[in-house]
Design a protein around this motif. Structure first.
Motif, PDB file in Angstrom:
ATOM      1  N   CYS A   1      -5.981   3.545   7.764  1.00 41.70           N
ATOM      2  CA  CYS A   1      -5.336   4.042   6.402  1.00 41.70           C
ATOM      3  C   CYS A   1      -5.911   5.725   6.497  1.00 41.70           C
TER       4      CYS A   1
ATOM      5  N   CYS B   1      -6.199  -3.486   4.920  1.00 45.53           N
ATOM      6  CA  CYS B   1      -6.624  -3.397   3.518  1.00 45.53           C
ATOM      7  C   CYS B   1      -6.741  -4.893   2.886  1.00 45.53           C
TER       8      CYS B   1
ATOM      9  N   VAL C   1      -6.233   5.221  -0.001  1.00 48.25           N
ATOM     10  CA  VAL C   1      -4.953   4.732  -0.222  1.00 48.25           C
ATOM     11  C   VAL C   1      -4.735   3.923  -1.146  1.00 48.25           C
TER      12      VAL C   1
ATOM     13  N   CYS D   1      -8.141   1.572  -1.021  1.00 44.13           N
ATOM     14  CA  CYS D   1      -8.365   1.348   0.318  1.00 44.13           C
ATOM     15  C   CYS D   1      -8.921   2.410   1.325  1.00 44.13           C
ATOM     16  N   GLU D   2      -9.895   2.469   2.130  1.00 48.30           N
ATOM     17  CA  GLU D   2     -10.381   3.640   2.965  1.00 48.30           C
ATOM     18  C   GLU D   2     -10.515   2.998   4.326  1.00 48.30           C
TER      19      GLU D   2
ATOM     20  N   SER E   1       1.267   3.891   1.426  1.00 53.37           N
ATOM     21  CA  SER E   1       1.138   4.451   2.880  1.00 53.37           C
ATOM     22  C   SER E   1       2.254   4.058   3.913  1.00 53.37           C
TER      23      SER E   1
ATOM     24  N   GLN F   1       1.660   4.476   6.889  1.00 56.36           N
ATOM     25  CA  GLN F   1       0.709   4.169   8.065  1.00 56.36           C
ATOM     26  C   GLN F   1       0.809   2.611   8.756  1.00 56.36           C
TER      27      GLN F   1
ATOM     28  N   CYS G   1       0.974  -1.033  -0.088  1.00 56.60           N
ATOM     29  CA  CYS G   1       0.024   0.070   0.032  1.00 56.60           C
ATOM     30  C   CYS G   1       0.907   1.289  -0.066  1.00 56.60           C
TER      31      CYS G   1
ATOM     32  N   CYS H   1      -1.923  -0.140   7.958  1.00 57.39           N
ATOM     33  CA  CYS H   1      -2.843  -0.068   6.840  1.00 57.39           C
ATOM     34  C   CYS H   1      -2.913  -1.219   6.041  1.00 57.39           C
ATOM     35  N   GLU H   2      -1.642  -1.590   5.604  1.00 56.63           N
ATOM     36  CA  GLU H   2      -1.482  -2.859   4.867  1.00 56.63           C
ATOM     37  C   GLU H   2      -2.464  -4.186   5.330  1.00 56.63           C
TER      38      GLU H   2
ATOM     39  N   CYS I   1      -3.454   0.685  -3.168  1.00 55.05           N
ATOM     40  CA  CYS I   1      -2.803  -0.765  -2.833  1.00 55.05           C
ATOM     41  C   CYS I   1      -2.793  -1.527  -3.856  1.00 55.05           C
TER      42      CYS I   1
END
Lengths: 263, 252
Positions: free
Chosen positions: B162, B64, B166, B157-158, B55, B57, B53, B60-61, B168
């Motif tokens: 995240c 998602c 984002v 992806c929201e 990001s 963050q 992803c 997040c991965e 991915c």
């Protein structure tokens, strides 16, 4: 479940194959499946993890890898070997059908067969004549077809039989043009050329087997024609029909007796 | 414990199957299980590692990946293959039950324990129905879960944590799509084989019933001067009432 199962299935067909067919089977197992399992898979094992692109943009590597390697060589070869092995199942089915018919005939004549007799029937080699010849030839044609299609697919997908060291990728989200580097390109090129050559050898063996079968069929036909002591085909057919009618008549009388017994 | 166990168990079913059943078994093992083990499983091996992803963050991965791939295709297929193979064991159990009955009453109750007639016919039929049902259900689950039959390269992806939306990226989407089509095609082929086998069983059963009815009619008519042809047709129909073929395909 692994290649061993395929080996078991094809091993059964091997008994009824020609000598060229047996050589083809050995080439498949030794030079293709074994090489695939012990060598090629380790070479391609880290193909995605060691595919690096000269960018920090997340996702760029994934997208570029997908663009340049829509289908991994290893998977293509696995599918190729499976597809070229499956026409042998046609032969296997025909053999099973014929053996079942023979067993029925023998049981009609001499009653229920013993286990050893059934095993002996199964181990008997079938002659490649008549309808079985056609099944065998069709299976070879399919093998040649699949071999050619997969080799062409490999050539078409990768623009040749060589693996480049560097590919230039501009797919989104990569910014502009990005250099991506493939892992072990030389080793992969060696294996690609090796597998393509073996595929060619297998194709040639199949073609040779096809010509061998055609030649044998032609020789059989020419041997049949000039021999004067052989009955002409039409009277042979009539003789067979008469024999069938006689046996049917005998069976009918037996059936009437049985019916009368049960009623 | 591996796919070899399934193969060994199902090889036992082979001897009680019809010819279509044996073809189905070969298709199952060669075009589905073998391809799954040697090829498809490896394509999905590194699916989470290669899911990236855009990001930094933390978490997040993971979130998602979990949102877009609740159950991996590879696991769905493994489940499908196991659930589709096991109804055949009902047939083996039924034959075992027949053998048990014969032992219990110490006399020959069935002319051929493996012949697909009577209760075994219904067991076989229901096993086919169940297999077809499972195949169709899994096809629907895959289409419903992944909104179609393609694996996208990029998913937006929201999901928290995240930030905003984002991008991915999925690993090997094209190769996965090709294998997805391949497995769906083989699933549809197996469904068609099951339907053929069910029709074959129904037709054979109806023919046997008709032949039996005509034999009963002939017996009750008290006419002793039946023609030779009618006798032969009746007896043949009675004999053809046994559906099982006694020779098995080499190594199948």
């Amino acid at each position: 479940m692994n290649w061993g199962t395929l080996h078991l299935i094809l091993g059964g067909v091997n008994r009824h194959s020609t000598s060229i067919g047996k050589i083809w089977l050995s080439v498949i197992f030794v030079f293709r499946i074994m090489i695939l399992v012990v060598a090629a898979e380790s070479v391609w094992g880290d193909e995605q993890s060691d595919f690096v692109c000269n960018t920090l943009q997340p996702g760029c590597k994934n997208v570029c890898y997908d663009q340049f390697f829509p289908m991994s060589h290893i998977r293509l070869w696995c599918l190729q070997v499976i597809f070229i092995s499956t026409p042998a199942l046609l032969v296997s089915l025909h053999v099973a059908y014929k053996q079942h018919e023979e067993k029925k005939c023998l049981e009609k004549r001499q009653g229920l067969l013993k286990q050893e007799e059934v095993e002996a029937l199964r181990k008997q080699k079938m002659r490649i004549v008549g309808a079985f010849w056609w099944t065998y030839v069709i299976s070879i044609v399919f093998r040649i077809f699949f071999e050619t299609v997969f080799t062409y697919m490999l050539y078409f997908l990768y623009g040749g039989f060589q693996m480049a060291r560097l590919v230039k990728c501009s797919a989104s989200p990569c910014p502009n043009i990005v250099d991506c580097f493939i892992s072990r390109p030389t080793e992969k090129t060696v294996f690609i050329i090796f597998m393509t050559v073996v595929s060619g050898v297998c194709g040639l063996l199949n073609v040779a087997e096809l010509f061998y079968l055609l030649a044998k069929a032609c020789v059989r036909q020419t041997r049949r024609r000039p021999h004067p002591s052989h009955l002409p085909r039409s009277s042979e057919k009539e003789q067979n029909e008469m024999n069938e009618l006689l046996s049917v008549d005998a069976t009918h009388q037996k059936m009437v007796l049985e019916l009368n017994k049960t009623s | 414990m591996s796919w070899n166990l399934l193969r060994d168990v199902l090889s036992g079913v082979n001897q009680y199957s019809t010819i279509v059943g044996r073809i189905w078994l070969s298709v199952m093992f060669i075009f589905r299980v073998l391809i799954y083990v040697v090829a498809a499983e490896r394509v999905w091996n590194d699916e989470q590692k290669e899911f990236t992803c855009n990001s930094r963050q933390t978490g997040c991965e993971n979130v998602c990946f979990d949102y877009f791939f609740p159950v991996s295709h590879a696991r769905l297929w493994a489940l499908q293959l196991i659930l589709v193979s096991t109804p055949s064991l009902l047939v083996v159990l039924h034959v075992g039950y027949r053998e048990h009955r014969e032992k219990k009453y110490k006399k020959k109750l069935y002319e051929d324990k493996g012949s697909i007639d009577g209760g075994l016919w219904w067991t076989y039929f229901f096993s086919l129905l169940f297999k077809t049902g499972v195949e169709i259900s899994f096809l629907f689950i895959i289409v419903w879960m992944y909104n179609g039959l393609t694996i996208p390269r990029l998913v937006k992806c929201e999901v928290k944590p995240c930030p905003n939306v984002v991008d991915c990226f999925v690993g090997r989407p094209t190769e996965k799509t090709i294998f997805l089509y391949f497995m769906i095609a083989s699933s549809i082929l197996c469904i068609m084989l099951n339907i053929c086998e069910m029709s074959y069983l129904i037709i054979k059963h109806c023919r046997a019933q008709c032949a039996e009815r005509s034999v009963r009619k002939a017996r009750s008519s008290k006419c002793g001067c039946d023609s030779l042809q009618r006798d032969q047709a009746r007896l043949k129909a009675l004999q053809n009432g046994t559906l099982r073929s006694t020779m098995s395909v080499q190594t199948m």
